[in-house]
Every structure is written in C-alpha cells, then in structure tokens.
Design an enzyme around this catalytic site. Sequence first.
Site, PDB file in Angstrom:
ATOM      1  N   GLU A   9       0.811  -1.226   0.000  1.00  0.00           N
ATOM      2  CA  GLU A   9       0.000   0.000   0.000  1.00  0.00           C
ATOM      3  C   GLU A   9       0.842   1.272   0.000  1.00  0.00           C
ATOM      4  O   GLU A   9       0.564   2.207  -0.723  1.00  0.00           O
ATOM      5  CB  GLU A   9      -0.924   0.068   1.228  1.00  0.00           C
ATOM      6  N   ASP A  82      -1.811  -5.064   3.567  1.00  0.00           N
ATOM      7  CA  ASP A  82      -1.943  -5.448   4.973  1.00  0.00           C
ATOM      8  C   ASP A  82      -2.772  -6.723   5.155  1.00  0.00           C
ATOM      9  O   ASP A  82      -3.648  -7.032   4.338  1.00  0.00           O
ATOM     10  CB  ASP A  82      -2.603  -4.307   5.764  1.00  0.00           C
ATOM     11  N   ASP A  84      -5.462  -7.722   6.616  1.00  0.00           N
ATOM     12  CA  ASP A  84      -6.818  -7.575   7.164  1.00  0.00           C
ATOM     13  C   ASP A  84      -7.791  -7.447   5.998  1.00  0.00           C
ATOM     14  O   ASP A  84      -7.413  -7.604   4.837  1.00  0.00           O
ATOM     15  CB  ASP A  84      -6.907  -6.388   8.117  1.00  0.00           C
ATOM     16  N   GLU A  86      -9.383  -4.883   4.651  1.00  0.00           N
ATOM     17  CA  GLU A  86      -9.076  -3.813   3.699  1.00  0.00           C
ATOM     18  C   GLU A  86      -7.895  -4.198   2.824  1.00  0.00           C
ATOM     19  O   GLU A  86      -7.890  -3.973   1.614  1.00  0.00           O
ATOM     20  CB  GLU A  86      -8.792  -2.504   4.435  1.00  0.00           C
ATOM     21  N   TYR A 304       1.813  -5.505  13.127  1.00  0.00           N
ATOM     22  CA  TYR A 304       0.664  -4.818  12.527  1.00  0.00           C
ATOM     23  C   TYR A 304      -0.269  -4.300  13.615  1.00  0.00           C
ATOM     24  O   TYR A 304      -0.570  -5.003  14.580  1.00  0.00           O
ATOM     25  CB  TYR A 304      -0.081  -5.767  11.594  1.00  0.00           C
ATOM     26  N   ARG A 306      -3.496  -3.031  13.481  1.00  0.00           N
ATOM     27  CA  ARG A 306      -4.964  -3.161  13.459  1.00  0.00           C
ATOM     28  C   ARG A 306      -5.308  -4.611  13.761  1.00  0.00           C
ATOM     29  O   ARG A 306      -5.302  -5.459  12.866  1.00  0.00           O
ATOM     30  CB  ARG A 306      -5.531  -2.717  12.108  1.00  0.00           C
ATOM     31  N   HIS A 350      -3.778 -13.194  13.452  1.00  0.00           N
ATOM     32  CA  HIS A 350      -3.086 -11.947  13.741  1.00  0.00           C
ATOM     33  C   HIS A 350      -2.416 -12.036  15.106  1.00  0.00           C
ATOM     34  O   HIS A 350      -2.746 -12.886  15.923  1.00  0.00           O
ATOM     35  CB  HIS A 350      -4.065 -10.775  13.747  1.00  0.00           C
TER      36      HIS A 350
END
Length: 852
Positions: A9, A82, A84, A86, A304, A306, A350
């Site tokens: 990203e 990432d 997740d 998104e 990470y 989130r 995660h």
Amino acid sequence: MSKNLVIVESPAKAKKINQFLGKDYIVMASVGHVRDLPAKKLGVDVEKDFEPEYVDTTRGKKILKEIKAEAKKCENVYLAPDPDREGEAIAWHLFEALKKTVPEENFFRVTYNEITKPAILAAFEHPEKIDMDRVNAQQARRILDRLVGFQGSPVVRKQIRGANSVGRVQTVALRLVVEREKEIIDFKPETYFTVGAEVRKQEAPLDPFTIKLARINGEPVGIKDRRLLPGAVKTQEQLEGIQKELENSPLKVSDVITKEVTRRARPPFITSTLQQSASGALGYAPARTMGIAQKLYENGLITYMRTDSFNIAQTALDECRSFVANSYGSEYLPEAPNFYKSKGSAQEAHEAIRPTDVAVLPGKEGMQLDVAEEKLYKLIWERFVSSQMVPARIARRTVEIEAGADNTYLFRATASDIVFPGYMRASGIEAAADKPKNGEGDESETEKLPPLVQGENLNVLKWLAEQKETSPVARFTEASLIQALEENGVGRPSTYAAIMSKLDEREYVIKEKRSLVPTPLGMELIELVLTTEEKLKSNNKVDLFETRFTADMETKLDEVEEGKIEWTQMMKEFYPSLLEWIEHAKETAEPAFVSRCLQALGSVSAWAEPMKSGRRTYDDKKTVEELTEKTAAGELLSKRQGEMLHKMCCRYIKQIPEALAAGLELVEPEAVRSDTPRKLELLAHLKFEEPRSVGKRTYDDKKFVKSLSDQITMGKRLSDRQVAYLDTLLTKYSDQLENFEAIRVELKLDEKQEVEADPSTAPILDMMASVGEWDEPVKRGKREFNDKTFYESLAAQFKGKGALSERQLGALKKMVARYAAQIPNYAELQEEYNLPAPRKPKAKKEAAANEE
C-alpha cells in the site's frame, strides 16, 4: 530486468521491503485503494444481488498505469497489502485491474504481521491465493455503508437543517454520546459531607496520618455508583451533631487487617487498548495514535497495529521470556508463559501489537524516532514485556478506629506497600494506574501508616469535614467511546479512529478538553433516530441504529469472512431493515395544513424579486409553484417544507385574506432593526481582508456581509448573533471609516460590548509585533500549527471585538514566552503582565509531537 513485481500500500513500506528482497524483485506502492464505488452515485445494483460498480479512483488511474507498465515486464505479481479485510480487498482490486496484463496463475498473495527481513522472506517462501471470503466481508461492509449513507442520509438532510449524513456505525457512536449527555443533564446531584481526622500515635513514631469515616452504626457512608449510601451524612445539622459527639470522644484502634493481594499484568496491546492507553498516558487522539503506530510498523519496529487478537508468535514469546530472565532475573519470569484470551470474533492468525525485537529498547541510540514515536514505542514495549512477567505482590494494611458514645463511628485508613513489584518493574508509565484504591467509598488510600496495634488510643490533631456533591457519569472521551463500542461489539479495529474523525468532521460533536460533547445538530439527529425507533418498535420492526442490531451486523460480517454465510444473503436480510427505517424516518407535513398554506399563497400577487445568494437563487413564486405541482401529483411534503410554507405565509400576511389565514396562526415577521441597513451601508464599500481558514472553517468577511445584505433585502430580521458580528466588523475595519468615533456613538457600539478585555491583552499583542523570526509551521494529520498565523488571527479578533477569550489569552501568553529572546525587556514585562518564564523554542520534531 526484475522477474517479480511486489505491490504494497504505502511508499514507506515499499522502500523497507525492497531492502529485504533481491534484485529479482521490484516493489511498488498502490497508495491505498485503486478502485472503489463511484463517488457521486450509489454504484450498487440492489436488483442484481447488490452487484457493485467499481471504478478506478482519481489517484488510482495514474498509479495503475504505472503498475501495469511494470507488470508487463514481470513474470509474477505478489500482492502484499496489509493482513486484514481492507488489505485483502486492495489485493483483489489490484488482481482485477491487472489480470489482463499478467496470467491469473502468476498472481500470489503474501501476508506478514511485521516488516522484518525474516518475516518478509518467510512470507515469500509460502505465498497463498487471495482469500475471497475476506474480500467478500470487506465488500459487504463497504456496500452496507454505501447504502446507509446514500439512501439514509438524504432523509436526514430533508428533516434537519445542517445535518450531513447518517452512518451505520457512526450514528450508533453518536447515539452513545448523546445518551450519555442526556444522562448527565438529567442527573440530580445530592449534597453530602465527608468526615475525617488528622491523627497520630501517642508514642513514637508521631508522624500524622489521615483517617476517614467509613460507617455509622454499621451503615456505610459515602457514595457508591454515584448514589449516597444509607449512612451518608446529608445535612449540615447531621454533620454538626456528629462533630459535637466526636469532640471529646477518644479514638481507639479496633482492628488492624493485613492481607497480601496479587495484581496480574495487563495483556499486550490490541488496537482499541492501544488507543485508550495512548490517550490516557500520552494525551494522543486515536487518529494520531494510529498514524504514529503506522510509521512504527512501516519502519519494522512493531507488528501490525490493526488487530483484536492477544495472540503472540511462539518465537516472540520465547525471546521475551529470555529477555525478562536475563534483564530482571528468574524471579520475574513465570513458570509458563502468560496467555490472554481474545474475544470470540478475534482473528487468531493476527498477533497482538508488540515490538518486533524485544532487544530494541526504548530510547536506543540510532532509532531515529521523533518524540511522539519514541513515546508510543516505549508504551508498546513496556506493555508487551510486562505482559510476560509474574504478578506484583502488594501488602495492604487497613486500620479501623472506633469512636463515639451514643453512636458508633468507624473510621478507616488503608495503605499499601509493594512487597514484590513483578511486572511493575517493566510497566513504566502505566504502573501508576495499577495502584490499588480503597475498597469502600470514593476516597483513595493514604500514603503511609505507622505501626499500630488493636486497643491503641490515638490523638486527634485536627477534625476534617468537607461538603461535596454526587457527580454524574463522566462524558465520553474518544478513548472511552472506543472502549464502549468495543464492549458493545460495534465497529472493528480498522474503523475506530475513522469513526471518531467522522463525528468531528460532521460537527456532530465538539471536544471540550478531551471530552466529547454533542452539538445541537448531533442531539437533533439522535432525536430523529429515537423517534424513528419508537415508530419501528410499535410496528414490531428492528431499528437500524440500535446498538444490538449493529453488533449483530458485525457478527455476520465475521461469519462472511469465516465462509459460514454468503455476503449477498446477508445483504438481502439487511436491506429491508434499511428501507423500513427510511420510511419511518420520513416526517411529513400534515397534507391538510400544506393545502391551506398553498391556498393562502395562491392569493399573493406581488412576489418578492428572486434573490441570488452564493450558488442558490431564492424565488418564492417559483418555489410555491413547484411545491403545488408536487402535492397535485400526490407527493407528501417533508415537515421542513411545511414549516417553510408557513413562514412564507407569514411574510406575505398582508396579501392573504383573513378567511384563508384563519387557522394558520400567522404572525407578521419582526421588522428589520432600524440601524441594520445603516451598518450594512457603512460596510458596503470597505476593502475586506482575504478569507482566512481556522481549522475546518473559513472566515470570509466580504461574503458574510453580502449574505446579510441579501437577507435584509428579502425582508428577514437578522439574529442577535448576526447583529453582534456586524458590530464586530465595524470595529475591526474602523480605520477605513471616516469619523468612526461619531459612528460608534450613533450606533451605540460600546453598549454592546459583551466581553470585558483583559488590560494585558493589547500590550502582549504589541510585544509579539516585534517578533521577526517565527518557528516553522508544524503539520499533524490535516491540521497545521502556525504561530505566525495564530498571532495574526488573535490580533485581528482583538481589533474587531476588543477582547480575547480567557483560553485564547492563555495560549497567547504561552506563545510569547517561547519568543522571549526576540522581545526587548522581557524580564520587566514578565513581572508586569504575569507572563510565563522564557521558554526555549520547540525543536521541530518536538513541536510536531507535543502540539495538542
């Protein structure tokens, strides 16, 4: 030529990962989403299983062109956003955009929880395919939010002037804030008195300590859950009676209770707890915390950020335990690792937020972090290390003292000593929050108690009493609101900071210090939500913005991600609830009332001329004609449109026959104040300052005066607040008005000055005029902190209003102290105007870190 294209990203992440991969890889950044739903239309076909219409974003068009050009040169494409929802969606959108450029079988998905060389190389050794269940969960969330925003928001805008939107989660968060505010408003405080004494032993050591009244005749005093306990001292007469009885009563130790308690370490951080702790310990807003954490992650310092999982990789666990044993000693290491249970919905793949290398200590030389980044890294490091240490052991000693003749008064004092610090050796800044509180009442512990034995008499040095009031529950802060959302199952780690920002941007809440206060607009929106909820419940329908309903939707999104349900099926179950909410939220004007208003306006022959204000043209005649056509076609007008028609009838009351006006309760509008046209005439030919931006608002004096002139032309009476600002502008531009003193007397401007100026304001502003070298502006997020423009803004306001607020003057005094070196005779001026001691100008990095 590179054989493999890697897409992440952010450019910062691309640069870091590029260092770990060999010459056969080229790493590029998508800079977030490259495709999304169209900005200006719904972009969802509800008739075709909610099929979305994706278009390239404005930024995405340019980036995709560059990525496609590079992809043509490569054999394989590794999608590495990432780990997740998104990130998975970004990976899928990149795949969809590039699959005609590179064969589909040559696309690979790589995920990692930290940006370190071992983690990146391991991820590339085991590439996977895109997880479509996770993509569909993100699609479902995006489409849910689009449907609520595009179809629900217009209803709100029609009903509430100034309302911008409703949001599936945003409105639930606002509802919590408003309900808390109503609870505070409705709270009825009760007066009570605390009773205590400063006492000491009759023999050495004679150090005094404080005791507090805990019970009267066995009944507890004080407050609990914001309510007075049965034995509370409620009146002055009761207090005086107690004081009189105790005046000559001996104090005797009735019991000494000693017990050892253990306090376990907190778990490592997840997104919500990091935001909460950073707010409490460092004063950082959630959005700022996440921005700083993003940088730490991209620099390879933390995992990470989130996440809602407490899971820790085995290698990291082993390294941490080894570090604890070597740095603190084996007595600080538990026999087995500490494990913490995550919520049921947490993604165990995660990890919790932790340092990637526990050996990289906070403050280590060469880390190249700014002040804010270093503070947050320290908080994360301390929480992680302490989470793998043994509990603290605390010796708590409580002494109970009895007094009284007719009644038995029990006093208490409690002190704690840390027998063994355990995890507190590493918990640093958070250790203070772990200090135990007294178990009964609302008073904290005393710092230290002397050795005491049962039956021992004490001397009273001073009786203590204080009048207090019960207080309502505190307003939400951003951190406590996030905690409430999490506890209610509303929102997910990736959304919390965005929710807070939306409430602020929409002006549904304002911040007072750190507390969230709903604005009248926010209160009105939730009033509409609650009214709609009552209508829905009366028809046995579910409310779209009820906390449990929103939490259930989050659970279903989790089930989509887990492959348990189809996302389209979930949408089919949700959409009828949205349509029902929209239907029940529409507040329509009474058709008979609308008909009478239109009939009355049909008799008007002399209409006001159309008036253009900004981009809009106000034409009463055309408006009435359009609304008449709508009602003739069977369309119901909104409540707001009905109110507008009634106001129009009032404006044209002289042209409406009495027979038609009967029952409409028309009132002739208040006449325009006699001096308002004169004020606007004086301002009409002045040269105004350029528009200036303060935060999200732009102040344009010229545009403001034009708007007020238009209102007067339409026969509208200005509000008191508008008139007050007109007076401010006359004072502000007084140097352009000939014979202003006569104008001031004529319009009685001095009589309308509401704020009394502090006599030090003008001299302090004059001091700042001598500053020649200003600090560089500091940008944080979307906000820029610029001393020079801030000073100019205050000077302009003082010139216009003749005064600054107490808060503004305080900020001015702090600023003048930073520029003391450039102000002649500052030492003498400091004493005369009560200014702070000279302060060193903030270093550039520190300025960004410490601005609030």
